[in-house]
Each structure stands twice: as structure tokens, then as C-alpha cells.
Scaffold this motif. Sequence first.
Motif, PDB file in Angstrom:
ATOM      1  N   PRO A  77      59.175 104.044 107.533  1.00 33.26           N
ATOM      2  CA  PRO A  77      58.395 105.283 107.582  1.00 33.26           C
ATOM      3  C   PRO A  77      58.107 105.760 109.002  1.00 33.26           C
ATOM      4  O   PRO A  77      58.094 106.966 109.271  1.00 33.26           O
ATOM      5  CB  PRO A  77      57.102 104.925 106.845  1.00 33.26           C
ATOM      6  N   THR A 109      53.473 103.473 105.271  1.00 27.64           N
ATOM      7  CA  THR A 109      53.718 104.345 104.111  1.00 27.64           C
ATOM      8  C   THR A 109      52.556 105.283 103.852  1.00 27.64           C
ATOM      9  O   THR A 109      52.740 106.498 103.692  1.00 27.64           O
ATOM     10  CB  THR A 109      53.989 103.490 102.855  1.00 27.64           C
ATOM     11  N   ILE A 121      60.921 109.959  99.951  1.00 29.40           N
ATOM     12  CA  ILE A 121      60.850 108.504  99.837  1.00 29.40           C
ATOM     13  C   ILE A 121      61.304 108.061  98.457  1.00 29.40           C
ATOM     14  O   ILE A 121      60.723 108.473  97.453  1.00 29.40           O
ATOM     15  CB  ILE A 121      59.419 107.987 100.093  1.00 29.40           C
TER      16      ILE A 121
END
Length: 341
Positions: A77, A109, A121
Motif C-alpha cells: 500500500p 492498508t 485493492i
Amino acid sequence: MTTTIPILTKKDFQTDQEVRWCPGCGDYAILAAVQSVFPELGIPREKFVVVSGIGCSSRFPYYMNTFGFHTIHGRAPAVATGIKVTNPELEVWLATGDGDSLAIGGNHTIHMLRRNVGVKILMFNNKIYGLTKGQYSPTSEFGKKTKSTPFGTTDRPFNPLALTLGAGACFVARSVDVFQQHLKDTLRRTAAHSGSAYVEILQNCNIFNDGAWFELTEKEARSEHVVQLEQGKPLIFGKNRDKGIRLKGMDLEVVLLGNGNGLTEKDLLVHDETNPNPAYAFVLAQMGDMPGFPTPIGVLRSWDRPRYEDVMAAQLTSVIAKRGPGDISKLLHAGDTWEVK
């Protein structure tokens, strides 16, 4: 001069790399769905970037004929955020697993989601650590016996969608590896969302956790255990479509239709993914954990707010307009400095 984007096919997104997942792994189905949907989006192949961390799912960039990064455990991320902020025109997709994104990568995240970075995602949830050979993960059920918990895990599992909604995610969805048409439709919806889009894909690890989602995928049982969310339509499920979900006060309730009780579709909860209040989607996210309730699949929430990269770009433009482009050399030599001899 007008530039014509060439017509792409699934083959254009396949690489010459040997796909090295275990035979029967659900990752094959997810890969096939993504490679089928990407050509439909009308985006040049060189505009795609696929990012991953560590785990079975993280081999994804090798099998996608796009730009890609195979990063370190849990840090995908952060890398994806950096790519999107510096190159907002790129389509950045992140492939991750329940271990990679919810354990060591959990902090990255949630902050990517709260910022609303325009990254898509795909979280592969098989409720186990597959790459490291079968240890329990943050989504393993309570009491799960694994190589690292021979007497059963004493941890309570994360509910991934509830977690992401709590972090402020604006687009939250769920699909299943073997529900190919549903998965492709969900991926199309994901691609169309401008901000952070989070999709939990229930995926089978047939080596270390076979049958993790059997009650949802088994053909004879799925109609009784899955409710498909469709915008503006009541929540109905069951083999004979004779069961539904209604709201009773602050709680959800499973009811029978046409059973002499006077209940009809008009009494059921009507799905509204655009509800700005995340509480509605949060309640839906809990359903799969509630005894007697079906697991919802589809888009739980789809709501827009400004993207992180756009807000940052606007701020930079505003500051530069007021103070000029700046001088990095002057900045580095500003304030107290000293010379090392």
C-alpha cells in the motif's frame, strides 16, 4: 492528431512467465478474471501498474503484462500510494492476501483507505498463510488448528470489510474466486470507481485450507448461504427465493416470504450502496458472521469523496502560485547548518 488506442485482448495481458501456483488454487480464477476485464477498460496497457507484497497472491505482477512492483511484506500500500501520488494518470492495482494486508501490512492498508488514494485493492482471502505452508492468518476462524496453532487459535478473526469501512473506505465489495461472472462484474465496478476501491475475494487454498468457503461455493448450498447485493433491489435469497432480510429496529432479521405471514418483498431491506452513512454497509459486512444469515456478495458501499492525490496536487499548485516554485538548494541550506570536517 488523434491517437487511436489499439484494441486489446486477454492475451495482451498475459506474460511468458510460467504461472506457478498449486494446481487447483483459486488464484488462477482471479488472474483469469482480471486479464479478461482489463482489455475492456479502454486504457492503454502501459498505464497499468500492478503492485504486490509477499504471499501467494503477490506473484500477480509476474503474470500481468503491465508495469509492476513486487514489494516487501505488507508494504505494497505504501508503494502503491507513492506511485499514484506522483503519477495520478496511472491505473494502480494492488494484489494482496489476508496475511500480507491485514497482519504486517494492516497499518498501511487502513491509512491508504482513510486517505482515499485512487488505488484498486484486490484482497485474496483464504483464511490461511499459504506461502509459508499453513499457519493461521488474521482471518482464520476462532479455534482453527494449523501448524502454528496445533490446539486451535485463540485469536478472534478480522472481518476485512468491517475493518475497511471503519477506516473510511468509500468503495467496498466482495466476490468469490469461482463465481467468474460475478467476479468480473465486480472488477468492472471497481475499475470505474475513482478513489480507493477495496474488494475482498473469497479464495480457496486447496493445499492448506481446502474448503474454507465450501458453504458458499458448493452448488447445492450456495443459494441458501449467499445473498447477492443489487442496487435498488430487496435482499432476497434461498433456492426458491423465498427468504429475505428485513430491518427490525437497529437489527437485521431473516424472514420467510409467502408463508402465510403476510410478508412480501415490500417488507424487505432494499439495498442502497450509495448511502453516505457507512453504518448501513457496516451492518451488511457483519451478516456473514451471524448464525443463520447469508454472506452478502457484491458492492456494499460506493460513495465518492475527493481523492488524496487530487487534494495534494491542488495544495501544491496553490502554494506554488503564492510562493513561487521554490529552490531546493536554498531549502536545504536554510536555518541552522554546520560543516563536518
